[in-house]
Scaffold this motif. Structure first.
Motif, PDB file in Angstrom:
ATOM      1  N   LEU A 192       4.500  -8.712   6.285  1.00  0.00           N
ATOM      2  CA  LEU A 192       3.734  -9.818   6.702  1.00  0.00           C
ATOM      3  C   LEU A 192       4.155 -11.097   5.875  1.00  0.00           C
ATOM      4  O   LEU A 192       4.518 -12.077   6.310  1.00  0.00           O
ATOM      5  CB  LEU A 192       2.419  -9.588   6.589  1.00  0.00           C
ATOM      6  CG  LEU A 192       1.194 -11.084   6.946  1.00  0.00           C
ATOM      7  CD1 LEU A 192       1.426 -11.155   8.356  1.00  0.00           C
ATOM      8  CD2 LEU A 192      -0.090 -10.459   6.776  1.00  0.00           C
ATOM      9  N   LYS A 195       2.845  -2.906   5.019  1.00  0.00           N
ATOM     10  CA  LYS A 195       2.545  -4.033   5.890  1.00  0.00           C
ATOM     11  C   LYS A 195       2.440  -5.297   5.389  1.00  0.00           C
ATOM     12  O   LYS A 195       2.814  -6.551   5.876  1.00  0.00           O
ATOM     13  CB  LYS A 195       1.246  -3.616   6.623  1.00  0.00           C
ATOM     14  CG  LYS A 195       1.315  -2.225   7.501  1.00  0.00           C
ATOM     15  CD  LYS A 195       0.218  -2.094   8.488  1.00  0.00           C
ATOM     16  CE  LYS A 195       0.416  -0.551   9.079  1.00  0.00           C
ATOM     17  NZ  LYS A 195      -0.784  -0.219   9.680  1.00  0.00           N
ATOM     18  N   LYS A 243      -1.208 -18.881   7.492  1.00  0.00           N
ATOM     19  CA  LYS A 243      -1.107 -19.761   8.296  1.00  0.00           C
ATOM     20  C   LYS A 243      -1.809 -21.165   7.827  1.00  0.00           C
ATOM     21  O   LYS A 243      -1.332 -22.380   8.099  1.00  0.00           O
ATOM     22  CB  LYS A 243      -2.010 -19.473   9.535  1.00  0.00           C
ATOM     23  CG  LYS A 243      -1.953 -20.462  10.996  1.00  0.00           C
ATOM     24  CD  LYS A 243      -2.343 -19.612  11.792  1.00  0.00           C
ATOM     25  CE  LYS A 243      -3.770 -20.409  12.334  1.00  0.00           C
ATOM     26  NZ  LYS A 243      -4.374 -19.881  13.488  1.00  0.00           N
ATOM     27  N   GLN A 261     -11.510  -6.434  -0.372  1.00  0.00           N
ATOM     28  CA  GLN A 261     -11.383  -5.860   1.178  1.00  0.00           C
ATOM     29  C   GLN A 261     -10.536  -4.570   0.935  1.00  0.00           C
ATOM     30  O   GLN A 261     -11.110  -3.661   1.387  1.00  0.00           O
ATOM     31  CB  GLN A 261     -10.975  -6.911   1.965  1.00  0.00           C
ATOM     32  CG  GLN A 261     -11.680  -8.049   2.498  1.00  0.00           C
ATOM     33  CD  GLN A 261     -10.963  -9.206   3.460  1.00  0.00           C
ATOM     34  OE1 GLN A 261      -9.921  -9.144   3.272  1.00  0.00           O
ATOM     35  NE2 GLN A 261     -11.710  -9.403   4.192  1.00  0.00           N
ATOM     36  N   ASP A 282      -7.476  -3.546   7.539  1.00  0.00           N
ATOM     37  CA  ASP A 282      -6.945  -4.322   9.131  1.00  0.00           C
ATOM     38  C   ASP A 282      -7.586  -5.624   8.637  1.00  0.00           C
ATOM     39  O   ASP A 282      -6.854  -6.842   8.998  1.00  0.00           O
ATOM     40  CB  ASP A 282      -7.492  -3.415  10.249  1.00  0.00           C
ATOM     41  CG  ASP A 282      -6.746  -2.457  10.465  1.00  0.00           C
ATOM     42  OD1 ASP A 282      -5.674  -2.079   9.978  1.00  0.00           O
ATOM     43  OD2 ASP A 282      -7.222  -1.534  11.262  1.00  0.00           O
ATOM     44  N   LYS A 283      -8.795  -5.760   8.139  1.00  0.00           N
ATOM     45  CA  LYS A 283      -9.649  -6.880   8.195  1.00  0.00           C
ATOM     46  C   LYS A 283      -8.694  -7.805   6.997  1.00  0.00           C
ATOM     47  O   LYS A 283      -8.733  -8.992   7.389  1.00  0.00           O
ATOM     48  CB  LYS A 283     -10.974  -6.760   7.779  1.00  0.00           C
ATOM     49  CG  LYS A 283     -11.772  -8.063   7.524  1.00  0.00           C
ATOM     50  CD  LYS A 283     -13.342  -7.556   7.437  1.00  0.00           C
ATOM     51  CE  LYS A 283     -14.171  -8.804   7.226  1.00  0.00           C
ATOM     52  NZ  LYS A 283     -15.569  -8.441   6.831  1.00  0.00           N
ATOM     53  N   SER A 284      -8.479  -6.995   6.008  1.00  0.00           N
ATOM     54  CA  SER A 284      -7.626  -7.955   4.915  1.00  0.00           C
ATOM     55  C   SER A 284      -6.126  -8.351   5.260  1.00  0.00           C
ATOM     56  O   SER A 284      -6.100  -9.411   5.039  1.00  0.00           O
ATOM     57  CB  SER A 284      -7.479  -7.242   3.533  1.00  0.00           C
ATOM     58  OG  SER A 284      -6.512  -5.985   3.901  1.00  0.00           O
ATOM     59  N   LEU A 285      -5.401  -7.639   6.213  1.00  0.00           N
ATOM     60  CA  LEU A 285      -4.420  -8.163   6.707  1.00  0.00           C
ATOM     61  C   LEU A 285      -4.539  -9.211   7.673  1.00  0.00           C
ATOM     62  O   LEU A 285      -3.613 -10.253   7.576  1.00  0.00           O
ATOM     63  CB  LEU A 285      -3.463  -7.060   7.553  1.00  0.00           C
ATOM     64  CG  LEU A 285      -3.027  -5.788   6.836  1.00  0.00           C
ATOM     65  CD1 LEU A 285      -2.477  -4.748   7.386  1.00  0.00           C
ATOM     66  CD2 LEU A 285      -1.907  -6.392   5.894  1.00  0.00           C
ATOM     67  N   THR A 286      -5.616  -9.419   8.335  1.00  0.00           N
ATOM     68  CA  THR A 286      -5.874 -10.494   9.236  1.00  0.00           C
ATOM     69  C   THR A 286      -6.241 -11.737   8.530  1.00  0.00           C
ATOM     70  O   THR A 286      -5.815 -12.724   8.642  1.00  0.00           O
ATOM     71  CB  THR A 286      -7.125 -10.131  10.357  1.00  0.00           C
ATOM     72  OG1 THR A 286      -6.782  -8.758  11.352  1.00  0.00           O
ATOM     73  CG2 THR A 286      -7.448 -11.248  11.036  1.00  0.00           C
ATOM     74  N   GLU A 287      -6.967 -11.234   7.353  1.00  0.00           N
ATOM     75  CA  GLU A 287      -7.619 -12.437   6.520  1.00  0.00           C
ATOM     76  C   GLU A 287      -6.164 -13.005   5.889  1.00  0.00           C
ATOM     77  O   GLU A 287      -6.248 -14.176   5.812  1.00  0.00           O
ATOM     78  CB  GLU A 287      -8.535 -11.995   5.411  1.00  0.00           C
ATOM     79  CG  GLU A 287      -9.323 -13.154   4.821  1.00  0.00           C
ATOM     80  CD  GLU A 287     -10.496 -13.066   4.807  1.00  0.00           C
ATOM     81  OE1 GLU A 287     -11.050 -14.274   4.609  1.00  0.00           O
ATOM     82  OE2 GLU A 287     -11.356 -12.196   5.476  1.00  0.00           O
ATOM     83  N   LYS A 314      -3.262 -12.883   6.854  1.00  0.00           N
ATOM     84  CA  LYS A 314      -2.344 -13.696   7.926  1.00  0.00           C
ATOM     85  C   LYS A 314      -2.835 -15.218   8.221  1.00  0.00           C
ATOM     86  O   LYS A 314      -2.196 -16.211   8.135  1.00  0.00           O
ATOM     87  CB  LYS A 314      -2.283 -13.013   9.285  1.00  0.00           C
ATOM     88  CG  LYS A 314      -1.127 -13.354  10.450  1.00  0.00           C
ATOM     89  CD  LYS A 314      -1.550 -12.541  11.457  1.00  0.00           C
ATOM     90  CE  LYS A 314      -1.048 -11.133  11.177  1.00  0.00           C
ATOM     91  NZ  LYS A 314      -0.918 -10.110  12.372  1.00  0.00           N
ATOM     92  N   GLU A 315      -4.260 -15.288   8.331  1.00  0.00           N
ATOM     93  CA  GLU A 315      -4.865 -16.440   8.287  1.00  0.00           C
ATOM     94  C   GLU A 315      -4.866 -17.341   7.192  1.00  0.00           C
ATOM     95  O   GLU A 315      -4.468 -18.714   7.531  1.00  0.00           O
ATOM     96  CB  GLU A 315      -6.496 -16.378   8.603  1.00  0.00           C
ATOM     97  CG  GLU A 315      -7.146 -17.642   9.040  1.00  0.00           C
ATOM     98  CD  GLU A 315      -6.712 -18.249  10.202  1.00  0.00           C
ATOM     99  OE1 GLU A 315      -6.918 -19.541  10.669  1.00  0.00           O
ATOM    100  OE2 GLU A 315      -6.275 -17.696  11.049  1.00  0.00           O
TER     101      GLU A 315
END
Length: 174
Positions: free
Chosen positions: A158, A154, A114, A96, A103-108, A110-111
């Protein structure tokens, strides 16, 4: 006869080396594809070992893009080895980053945290602090090489604010 005709067909050592480097890279890509297909057909320990060989090959040879589908399949598994989860996550984040999908990689990421690092994840499924740090470090190195220090900050934030119960993760990224 065709093989004999190819012998001596190179004008320089550099041409010969480039030719065989291309062939070796193509063989590695084919091997990765075959390993991925085999791992999906296998079950249990055999599948686990084959996935690990595929992920290791991808990292060793820099075949991140080619290994992304395999990494995604592996991450979707209910059970697996923690080290292989970390490798798979690293592969996806690096791909990514290479595509500029920050942005997509940061979301990924984060998931992933989790599902694999949060305090409420069972000890059986939670990755250890060193593995979480390794995933973050691999991603940060790729971002650094690309000069994307804004995204790297970022990522550090995170990871430092993650819910991992081991304080090593927080201290590593602060």
């Amino acid at each position: 006869p065709a093989r004999v005709a190819a012998v001596g067909a190179f004008g320089s050592l550099a041409q010969l080396e480039a030719h065989y480097a291309r062939q070796a890279a193509e063989l590695d890509r084919k091997k990765l594809a075959d390993l991925s297909a085999l791992a999906q057909r296998q079950t249990g320990a055999d599948s686990e070992v084959t996935y690990r060989v595929a992920l290791d090959l991808a990292v060793a040879r820099g075949l991140y893009r080619e290994a992304e589908p395999t990494a995604r399949i592996y991450l979707a598994r209910e059970r697996g080895e923690h080290e292989s989860y970390a490798l798979a996550a690293s592969i996806i984040l690096i791909v990514q980053a290479e595509r500029g999908e920050f942005d997509k990689s940061l979301t990924e990421l984060k998931e992933f945290l989790k599902l694999r690092a949060a305090a409420d994840v069972s000890d059986e499924h939670r990755l250890t602090a060193p593995l979480i740090c390794a995933v973050g470090e691999a991603y940060l190195q790729r971002l650094g090489r690309g000069g994307r220090f804004d995204i790297a900050r970022k990522v550090c934030k995170l990871l430092a604010e993650s819910d991992h119960p081991d304080q090593i993760v927080k201290s590593f990224f602060t």
